[in-house]
Design a protein around this motif. Structure first.
Motif, PDB file in Angstrom:
ATOM      1  N   SER A  31       0.825  -1.215   0.000  1.00  0.00           N
ATOM      2  CA  SER A  31       0.000   0.000   0.000  1.00  0.00           C
ATOM      3  C   SER A  31       0.860   1.266   0.000  1.00  0.00           C
ATOM      4  CB  SER A  31      -0.908  -0.008   1.232  1.00  0.00           C
ATOM      5  OG  SER A  31      -1.386   1.290   1.513  1.00  0.00           O
ATOM      6  N   LEU A  32       1.954   1.254   0.768  1.00  0.00           N
ATOM      7  CA  LEU A  32       2.738   2.490   0.936  1.00  0.00           C
ATOM      8  C   LEU A  32       3.773   2.723  -0.163  1.00  0.00           C
ATOM      9  CD1 LEU A  32       3.357   2.348   4.810  1.00  0.00           C
ATOM     10  CD2 LEU A  32       1.985   4.042   3.614  1.00  0.00           C
ATOM     11  N   PHE A  33       4.163   1.632  -0.870  1.00  0.00           N
ATOM     12  CA  PHE A  33       5.205   1.759  -1.905  1.00  0.00           C
ATOM     13  C   PHE A  33       4.773   1.134  -3.217  1.00  0.00           C
ATOM     14  CE2 PHE A  33       7.518   2.491   1.954  1.00  0.00           C
ATOM     15  CZ  PHE A  33       8.360   3.521   1.617  1.00  0.00           C
ATOM     16  N   HIS A  69      -3.824   8.677   5.103  1.00  0.00           N
ATOM     17  CA  HIS A  69      -4.253   8.774   3.696  1.00  0.00           C
ATOM     18  C   HIS A  69      -4.302   7.382   3.052  1.00  0.00           C
ATOM     19  CE1 HIS A  69      -4.429   9.975  -0.472  1.00  0.00           C
ATOM     20  NE2 HIS A  69      -3.190   9.588  -0.725  1.00  0.00           N
ATOM     21  N   ASN A  70      -3.260   6.594   3.282  1.00  0.00           N
ATOM     22  CA  ASN A  70      -3.231   5.256   2.649  1.00  0.00           C
ATOM     23  C   ASN A  70      -4.290   4.338   3.231  1.00  0.00           C
ATOM     24  OD1 ASN A  70      -0.801   4.652   0.596  1.00  0.00           O
ATOM     25  ND2 ASN A  70      -0.326   6.361   1.932  1.00  0.00           N
ATOM     26  N   TYR A  71      -4.534   4.441   4.531  1.00  0.00           N
ATOM     27  CA  TYR A  71      -5.655   3.675   5.121  1.00  0.00           C
ATOM     28  C   TYR A  71      -6.955   4.041   4.413  1.00  0.00           C
ATOM     29  CZ  TYR A  71      -9.629   5.238   8.011  1.00  0.00           C
ATOM     30  OH  TYR A  71     -10.865   5.653   8.425  1.00  0.00           O
ATOM     31  N   ALA A 105      -5.225  -4.084   7.359  1.00  0.00           N
ATOM     32  CA  ALA A 105      -4.076  -3.222   7.035  1.00  0.00           C
ATOM     33  C   ALA A 105      -4.463  -1.757   7.190  1.00  0.00           C
ATOM     34  CB  ALA A 105      -3.598  -3.485   5.611  1.00  0.00           C
ATOM     35  N   GLY A 106      -5.680  -1.411   6.747  1.00  0.00           N
ATOM     36  CA  GLY A 106      -6.166  -0.037   6.923  1.00  0.00           C
ATOM     37  C   GLY A 106      -6.261   0.306   8.405  1.00  0.00           C
ATOM     38  N   ASP A 107      -6.827  -0.619   9.173  1.00  0.00           N
ATOM     39  CA  ASP A 107      -6.950  -0.403  10.628  1.00  0.00           C
ATOM     40  C   ASP A 107      -5.573  -0.164  11.253  1.00  0.00           C
ATOM     41  OD1 ASP A 107      -9.643  -0.870  10.417  1.00  0.00           O
ATOM     42  OD2 ASP A 107      -9.554  -2.941  11.126  1.00  0.00           O
ATOM     43  N   ALA A 108      -4.607  -0.977  10.825  1.00  0.00           N
ATOM     44  CA  ALA A 108      -3.258  -0.880  11.404  1.00  0.00           C
ATOM     45  C   ALA A 108      -2.620   0.466  11.047  1.00  0.00           C
ATOM     46  CB  ALA A 108      -2.392  -2.035  10.905  1.00  0.00           C
ATOM     47  N   LEU A 109      -2.769   0.882   9.800  1.00  0.00           N
ATOM     48  CA  LEU A 109      -2.171   2.164   9.385  1.00  0.00           C
ATOM     49  C   LEU A 109      -2.759   3.318  10.179  1.00  0.00           C
ATOM     50  CD1 LEU A 109      -2.028   1.714   5.496  1.00  0.00           C
ATOM     51  CD2 LEU A 109      -0.078   2.194   6.987  1.00  0.00           C
TER      52      LEU A 109
END
Ligand code: GRG
Length: 270
Positions: A31-33, A69-71, A105-109
């Protein structure tokens, strides 16, 4: 802008190394890269730089905003939301890894981002202000509110409806970056209120530009059912408003930060 982007990427990579579960780490790296424009953290870092402060003071909050933003993008792409199969030219996170892991993953971010607003060499008062601002702008009266407003498309939107959606869905996160910069730079109330004004016009202008680009790419039938500026005021008027807002932002920026890095970023993004 590369020097800032390298710094953001370096810190986000370092964060990824702290994730113990390999599956989650892989997914969050996906997601981030390589990432998008990194425009929100750039707003914060250029502002800090224009105030002749060390970028170290802003980098943690800048990464925090990028994580939120990525979440939001991961969750926005889910089948129950926008149901998008692609993001930034590759499969969206849920298409690549499955829905359950994408949600997590969204929750974690989002959750991890809060650590970033209270990290680094800032006094505790500033850290509390940053965390509170992040919760306010991302939460139930901020970005999430905008997403809820945008969830049930209608046939007709008024300009006020569209503005309200844009202000929460898009502006609130942009505002988080800009206002966090002002808090870190210890701006007085007068300067903070100018930053509020810049955030308002920037948030709207950024979304109007996105609406215009979308309108020119897709069929107008599809666009007309959406909460967009071209659907409500037409393409020509949307372009006029965008130019108008951009000039307002540039003038306000010149007044408090001069024609420096933040100013340059505005001219590049809008
Ligand atoms: C799921 C709580 C929740 C919120 C979702 C941000 C958002 C709200 C939805 C994404 C869809 C969208 C059109 C948002 C408006 C803001 C916008 C244009 C986002 C894209 O931002 P860029 O262009 O993306 O900065 P990159 O890829 O460059 O990072």
């Amino acid at each position: 802008m590369n020097i800032y982007i390298d710094l953001i990427n370096k810190h986000l990579k370092k964060y990824l190394q702290t994730i113990e579960n390999q599956q989650l780490q892989e997914l969050m790296e996906y997601s981030l890269f390589p990432g998008g424009k990194r425009f929100r953290p750039l707003l914060l870092l250029t502002l800090i730089d224009d105030c002749q402060l060390s970028l170290d003071l802003g980098i943690n909050a800048a990464c925090g905003v990028e994580m939120i933003h990525n979440y939001s993008l991961i969750h926005d792409d889910l089948p129950s939301m926008d149901n998008d199969d692609y993001r930034r030219g590759k499969l969206s996170v849920h298409k690549q890894f499955g829905e359950a892991l994408a949600i997590l993953a969204g929750d974690a971010l989002l959750t991890d981002s809060f650590k970033f607003f209270c990290k680094g060499d800032l006094d505790n008062d500033t850290k509390i202000k940053l965390v509170t601002l992040a919760a306010k702008n991302a939460g139930s009266n901020g970005m999430v509110y905008g997403q809820v407003l945008d969830m049930n498309p209608r046939d007709n939107y008024s300009l006020e409806d569209v503005k309200k959606i844009h202000l929460h869905k898009t502006k609130d996160l942009i505002s988080l970056s800009i206002m966090a910069g002002g808090l870190i730079a210890n701006f007085d109330d007068n300067k903070l209120s100018v930053l509020e004004e810049i955030s308002y016009y920037f948030g709207l202008a950024f979304q109007i530009k996105d609406d215009i680009d979308d309108y020119q790419e897709k069929s107008s039938d599809l666009i007309n059912q959406k909460a967009t500026y071209p659907a409500v005021v037409g393409l020509k008027e949307s372009k006029r408003i965008l130019i108008d807002y951009k000039n307002i932002i540039l003038n306000l920026t010149k007044n408090i930060l001069g024609e420096n890095k933040f100013y340059e970023l505005v001219t590049r993004v809008l």
